[in-house]
Write a protein that holds these residues in place. Structure first.
Motif, PDB file in Angstrom:
ATOM      1  N   LYS A 360     100.771 -63.147  53.378  1.00  0.00           N
ATOM      2  CA  LYS A 360     100.114 -63.998  52.385  1.00  0.00           C
ATOM      3  C   LYS A 360      98.685 -64.277  52.824  1.00  0.00           C
ATOM      4  CE  LYS A 360     104.438 -66.226  51.002  1.00  0.00           C
ATOM      5  NZ  LYS A 360     105.187 -67.518  50.864  1.00  0.00           N
ATOM      6  N   MET A 361      97.830 -64.528  51.829  1.00  0.00           N
ATOM      7  CA  MET A 361      96.405 -64.668  52.120  1.00  0.00           C
ATOM      8  C   MET A 361      96.009 -66.122  52.368  1.00  0.00           C
ATOM      9  SD  MET A 361      95.379 -61.604  52.105  1.00  0.00           S
ATOM     10  CE  MET A 361      93.589 -61.782  52.115  1.00  0.00           C
ATOM     11  N   LEU A 362      95.158 -66.298  53.365  1.00  0.00           N
ATOM     12  CA  LEU A 362      94.474 -67.566  53.558  1.00  0.00           C
ATOM     13  C   LEU A 362      93.282 -67.572  52.612  1.00  0.00           C
ATOM     14  CD1 LEU A 362      94.397 -70.174  55.333  1.00  0.00           C
ATOM     15  CD2 LEU A 362      92.746 -68.977  56.780  1.00  0.00           C
ATOM     16  N   MET A 363      93.102 -68.701  51.879  1.00  0.00           N
ATOM     17  CA  MET A 363      92.052 -68.807  50.878  1.00  0.00           C
ATOM     18  C   MET A 363      90.934 -69.726  51.370  1.00  0.00           C
ATOM     19  SD  MET A 363      93.391 -67.092  48.210  1.00  0.00           S
ATOM     20  CE  MET A 363      92.579 -67.736  46.744  1.00  0.00           C
ATOM     21  N   GLY A 364      89.716 -69.488  50.884  1.00  0.00           N
ATOM     22  CA  GLY A 364      88.605 -70.367  51.226  1.00  0.00           C
ATOM     23  C   GLY A 364      87.343 -69.926  50.503  1.00  0.00           C
ATOM     24  N   PRO A 365      86.296 -70.748  50.494  1.00  0.00           N
ATOM     25  CA  PRO A 365      86.218 -72.071  51.125  1.00  0.00           C
ATOM     26  C   PRO A 365      86.936 -73.121  50.292  1.00  0.00           C
ATOM     27  CG  PRO A 365      84.191 -71.638  49.929  1.00  0.00           C
ATOM     28  CD  PRO A 365      85.024 -70.382  49.817  1.00  0.00           C
ATOM     29  N   SER A 366      87.163 -74.297  50.905  1.00  0.00           N
ATOM     30  CA  SER A 366      87.827 -75.399  50.221  1.00  0.00           C
ATOM     31  C   SER A 366      87.418 -76.697  50.891  1.00  0.00           C
ATOM     32  CB  SER A 366      89.353 -75.214  50.266  1.00  0.00           C
ATOM     33  OG  SER A 366      89.816 -75.266  51.607  1.00  0.00           O
ATOM     34  N   GLY A 367      87.769 -77.797  50.241  1.00  0.00           N
ATOM     35  CA  GLY A 367      87.494 -79.102  50.833  1.00  0.00           C
ATOM     36  C   GLY A 367      86.446 -79.891  50.078  1.00  0.00           C
ATOM     37  N   ALA A 368      85.637 -80.637  50.839  1.00  0.00           N
ATOM     38  CA  ALA A 368      84.569 -81.494  50.301  1.00  0.00           C
ATOM     39  C   ALA A 368      85.059 -82.440  49.217  1.00  0.00           C
ATOM     40  CB  ALA A 368      83.409 -80.642  49.790  1.00  0.00           C
ATOM     41  N   PRO A 369      86.146 -83.191  49.463  1.00  0.00           N
ATOM     42  CA  PRO A 369      86.540 -84.213  48.491  1.00  0.00           C
ATOM     43  C   PRO A 369      85.474 -85.298  48.431  1.00  0.00           C
ATOM     44  CG  PRO A 369      87.741 -84.516  50.547  1.00  0.00           C
ATOM     45  CD  PRO A 369      86.981 -83.232  50.681  1.00  0.00           C
ATOM     46  N   ILE A 370      85.325 -85.922  47.269  1.00  0.00           N
ATOM     47  CA  ILE A 370      84.359 -87.018  47.117  1.00  0.00           C
ATOM     48  C   ILE A 370      85.155 -88.313  47.050  1.00  0.00           C
ATOM     49  CG2 ILE A 370      82.454 -87.951  45.755  1.00  0.00           C
ATOM     50  CD1 ILE A 370      82.089 -85.068  44.643  1.00  0.00           C
ATOM     51  N   TRP A 371      85.287 -88.971  48.202  1.00  0.00           N
ATOM     52  CA  TRP A 371      86.077 -90.191  48.285  1.00  0.00           C
ATOM     53  C   TRP A 371      85.296 -91.420  47.826  1.00  0.00           C
ATOM     54  CZ3 TRP A 371      90.811 -88.845  48.796  1.00  0.00           C
ATOM     55  CH2 TRP A 371      91.208 -87.810  49.651  1.00  0.00           C
ATOM     56  N   ASN A 372      83.987 -91.329  47.842  1.00  0.00           N
ATOM     57  CA  ASN A 372      83.170 -92.524  47.670  1.00  0.00           C
ATOM     58  C   ASN A 372      82.610 -92.660  46.259  1.00  0.00           C
ATOM     59  OD1 ASN A 372      80.821 -90.677  47.884  1.00  0.00           O
ATOM     60  ND2 ASN A 372      81.451 -90.602  50.030  1.00  0.00           N
ATOM     61  N   SER A 373      81.922 -93.774  46.046  1.00  0.00           N
ATOM     62  CA  SER A 373      81.385 -94.132  44.728  1.00  0.00           C
ATOM     63  C   SER A 373      79.891 -93.812  44.697  1.00  0.00           C
ATOM     64  CB  SER A 373      81.604 -95.623  44.467  1.00  0.00           C
ATOM     65  OG  SER A 373      82.957 -95.972  44.685  1.00  0.00           O
ATOM     66  N   PRO A 374      79.448 -92.962  43.774  1.00  0.00           N
ATOM     67  CA  PRO A 374      78.056 -92.510  43.776  1.00  0.00           C
ATOM     68  C   PRO A 374      77.055 -93.618  43.452  1.00  0.00           C
ATOM     69  CG  PRO A 374      79.449 -91.029  42.500  1.00  0.00           C
ATOM     70  CD  PRO A 374      80.253 -92.258  42.777  1.00  0.00           C
ATOM     71  N   VAL A 375      75.810 -93.370  43.849  1.00  0.00           N
ATOM     72  CA  VAL A 375      74.660 -94.146  43.395  1.00  0.00           C
ATOM     73  C   VAL A 375      73.963 -93.324  42.321  1.00  0.00           C
ATOM     74  CG1 VAL A 375      72.345 -94.952  44.002  1.00  0.00           C
ATOM     75  CG2 VAL A 375      74.264 -95.441  45.519  1.00  0.00           C
ATOM     76  N   VAL A 376      73.730 -93.923  41.161  1.00  0.00           N
ATOM     77  CA  VAL A 376      73.007 -93.246  40.088  1.00  0.00           C
ATOM     78  C   VAL A 376      71.617 -93.872  39.980  1.00  0.00           C
ATOM     79  CG1 VAL A 376      72.947 -92.652  37.648  1.00  0.00           C
ATOM     80  CG2 VAL A 376      75.146 -92.749  38.855  1.00  0.00           C
ATOM     81  N   ASP A 377      70.597 -93.079  40.305  1.00  0.00           N
ATOM     82  CA  ASP A 377      69.204 -93.534  40.263  1.00  0.00           C
ATOM     83  C   ASP A 377      68.560 -92.958  39.008  1.00  0.00           C
ATOM     84  OD1 ASP A 377      66.571 -94.176  40.623  1.00  0.00           O
ATOM     85  OD2 ASP A 377      66.352 -93.218  42.579  1.00  0.00           O
TER      86      ASP A 377
END
Length: 665
Positions: A360-377
């Protein structure tokens, strides 16, 4: 125990309360989402789990011991709720996880009777209905109507109260002065039945508190015009009582329509009229198999910005899981309908990389969840946020990163990659078991898990200069030029770890950044040299230079045993994890032992403290208890300091309290 049972438990056990684990079968596409690459087909549904009855033992205990205990009985290591903590959860909450939530596929091998039995066992009761306490506090007369009027009525509209995410309130906004906060007492307590994780922060508009209770899947509109006696104006329940997860945002659209927006653990975005508690629209925001929402949305006149995380990290140690295909993204939605305007992806879709050793194949790239609350300027036309770790190679440049994207188009403007090569999955480590085929070796990863869980802050100094501040689980606090992403300064307060460093948030006033540090970590050459004066606690940093102005390191209560090496130690009084708040000239923080601290913001002098980890009689007629204080749990309004108490994750102590404190006299 059979390997197959252990693998299933690794996926299921730590997630019963979090419900942040899903399979590709449970993903729900967003309306108008652009096409994405199709992930590998999920494995076939497992055959029913064979669980033999044991005479004299509760049938649910048999299921628990064979399929869940491996994680829940090792809660701190697996980031899961303990058996005792699960007793405080509602029947509906746990049952939703197993039948309709993101635990659905993990529990597919259990029969309906087995699921009912284990839910009954872990909650300690058979009832499927939580008593309704709201008639005890129902608003009457003039207080029954929600009042949103006044030019300065909205005082907490986002994770950081204001659009800059500063987590600062003036004395006028809070109704509290620094002097008053030096001597306070409990004004009242509300206990929420069948809850153990008080993780979400309410929005404050005038005398109204819009307060979400995650496990209950409910949003309460509370009138606090009488500081001694709050009352309930309306209650919004999610369809199917699906649990909530984010805090709530408040805003007014271009046509004058007021709006509340918040998200559930199933990634559904809810837009609700704050005057009536009626849903204007709901939209599923999940695209990938483990998409989930954690950060608070932002409401503008012409759009709603929604950050989306993912929790593939939780199940990737299971060889049956095709690893790894998920990544974080940001959505811009039409505030009137929820239709998608644009979507920004932190990286391209995963592709096959190599055979992982079993064909079976290892897949990527992955990750970079956005856990936080953005600032909108809106002045710059930029959205600022930060991301988490990678889950599979190659470690993308947008993992563990601070990023700026265009507000109108979602196009990336700049990205700063703080900690490269940080590929991390639960169950993997420097010496992972050889049979764990989704783990990668030390040549590809530094095994840190030092994402940016804390929300960024766009701070404006007294000289008018703006800097973007970010706190990382590595223990570092950063300052950037917001237009370019250039690093202005970095202060390492240890090296942190998966649950260490800066965890949930930082706060800012004109001259100072306040950062709580949970775990200091271990010295790493080139990152932190191991200054013995750096300990868990609260740090006040010069906003221009990053130099430490003062530090507050509370000691654990007398007789408290030392925490085990590498643990957070849920009852250690010096562990500060929750996002702090600034009220007038005081900074308010809270600890995992349930202690609330008020310090002078200029000097760090302790002004007042209170231990919340005890039993309370709620004014709503419900008995409850406090516990660990974590996440974003502190606000203030109308002369009251409001604090959540109870956080039944990571081996910490659960609770179900909203506490209000007032100045004595």
């Amino acid at each position: 125990m059979r390997k197959s049972v252990v693998a299933a438990a690794l996926g299921c056990a730590s997630m019963i309360a979090l419900m942040s684990c899903a399979t590709p079968e449970t993903a729900t596409p967003v309306a108008d989402v652009a096409p994405v690459a199709v992930a590998p087909a999920p494995p076939a549904a497992p055959a029913p789990t064979q669980v033999a009855a044991i005479p004299g033992m509760h049938p649910g205990e048999v299921v628990y011991k064979q399929t869940c205990a491996v994680c829940h009985d090792n809660a701190e290591a697996t980031r899961s709720p303990t058996r005792d903590n699960m007793k405080a959860m509602s029947f509906q909450f746990v049952n939703y996880a197993l039948t309709n939530g993101k635990m659905k596929d993990m529990a597919a091998g259990l029969s309906a009777d087995q699921r009912a039995a284990v839910v009954s066992y872990v909650t300690g009761r058979d009832t499927t209905k939580t008593p309704d306490w709201t008639p005890n506090l129902k608003c009457t007369g003039a207080r029954a109507a929600v009042d949103l009027e006044g030019p300065d009525a909205a005082t907490a509209t986002h994770f950081g109260y204001d659009w800059r995410n500063t987590r600062k309130m003036t004395a006028k906004q809070a109704g509290l002065t620094t002097a008053q906060m030096g001597d306070m007492e409990l004004a009242w307590a509300i206990a929420f039945p069948d809850a153990s994780i008080m993780r979400s922060q309410g929005a404050i508009v005038g005398k109204n508190l819009f307060y979400p209770v995650a496990e209950a899947g409910k949003m309460y509109a509370l009138d606090l015009s009488d500081p001694a006696r709050p009352c309930v104006q309306w209650v919004y329940s999610t369809p199917g009582e699906a649990p909530l997860r984010t805090s709530v945002a408040y805003g007014v659209l271009g046509d004058g329509t007021p709006l509340l927006v918040f998200s559930g653990i199933d990634s559904t975005v809810h837009a609700v009229d704050p005057r009536t508690g009626k849903a204007l629209w709901t939209k599923p925001a999940g695209v990938y198999s483990h998409s989930m929402t954690t950060g608070t949305p932002s409401i503008l006149k012409d759009r709603v910005i929604v950050p989306v995380a993912q929790f593939e990290i939780s199940v990737a140690a299971d060889n049956n899981h095709p690893c790894c295909t998920n990544h974080g993204y940001v959505l811009s939605l039409d505030p009137k309908t929820g239709a998608q305007q644009w979507r920004y992806d932190t990286m391209e879709d995963a592709k096959p990389l190599r055979d992982r050793g079993d064909g079976k194949m290892l897949m990527g790239p992955s990750g970079a969840p956005i856990w936080n609350s953005p600032v909108v300027d809106e002045t710059r036309g930029l959205v600022f946020f930060a991301t988490g770790e990678s889950n599979s190679p190659p470690a993308h440049k947008n993992t563990n990163a601070v990023i700026a994207i265009d507000l109108k188009t979602g196009k990336e403007k700049w990205s700063f990659h703080a900690t490269p090569k940080d590929i991390f999955n639960s169950g993997c480590g420097p010496n992972p078991a050889k049979e764990r085929l989704n783990c990668v070796g030390p040549g590809e990863t530094v095994y840190r898990d030092v994402d940016f869980g804390a929300s960024v802050i766009l701070g404006k100094g007294s000289d008018g200069k703006e800097l973007l501040y970010a706190g990382q689980k590595s223990g570092s606090v950063w300052a950037f030029e917001p237009d370019t992403g250039k690093v202005v300064w970095r202060t390492p307060l240890g090296t942190g770890g998966p649950l260490g460093g800066v965890h949930w948030g930082i706060a800012f006033d004109n001259e100072t950044v306040y950062a709580p540090i949970t775990q200091v970590g271990r010295p790493i050459a080139g990152e932190w040299e191991g200054d013995p004066s750096i300990k868990s606690g609260l740090y006040a940093l010069d906003a221009k230079t990053g130099k430490i102005k003062w530090q507050f390191n509370p000691e654990p209560p007398p007789g408290t045993p030392a925490p085990a090496p590498g643990t957070r130690g849920g009852w250690r009084g010096n562990i500060l994890s929750a996002a702090p708040s600034i009220i007038d000239g005081a900074v308010v923080s809270a600890a995992l032992n349930g202690a609330v601290y008020v310090n002078d913001a200029r000097t760090g002098k302790l002004l007042w403290s209170f231990e919340t980890a005890r039993e309370f009689d709620g004014i709503n007629g419900v008995k409850g208890k406090g516990g660990a204080i974590d996440s974003n749990s502190i606000t203030a309004m109308n002369g009251l300091l409001l604090v959540n108490s109870g956080y039944a994750m990571f081996g910490q102590t659960g609770g179900n309290m909203l506490l209000a404190f007032k100045p004595k006299g």
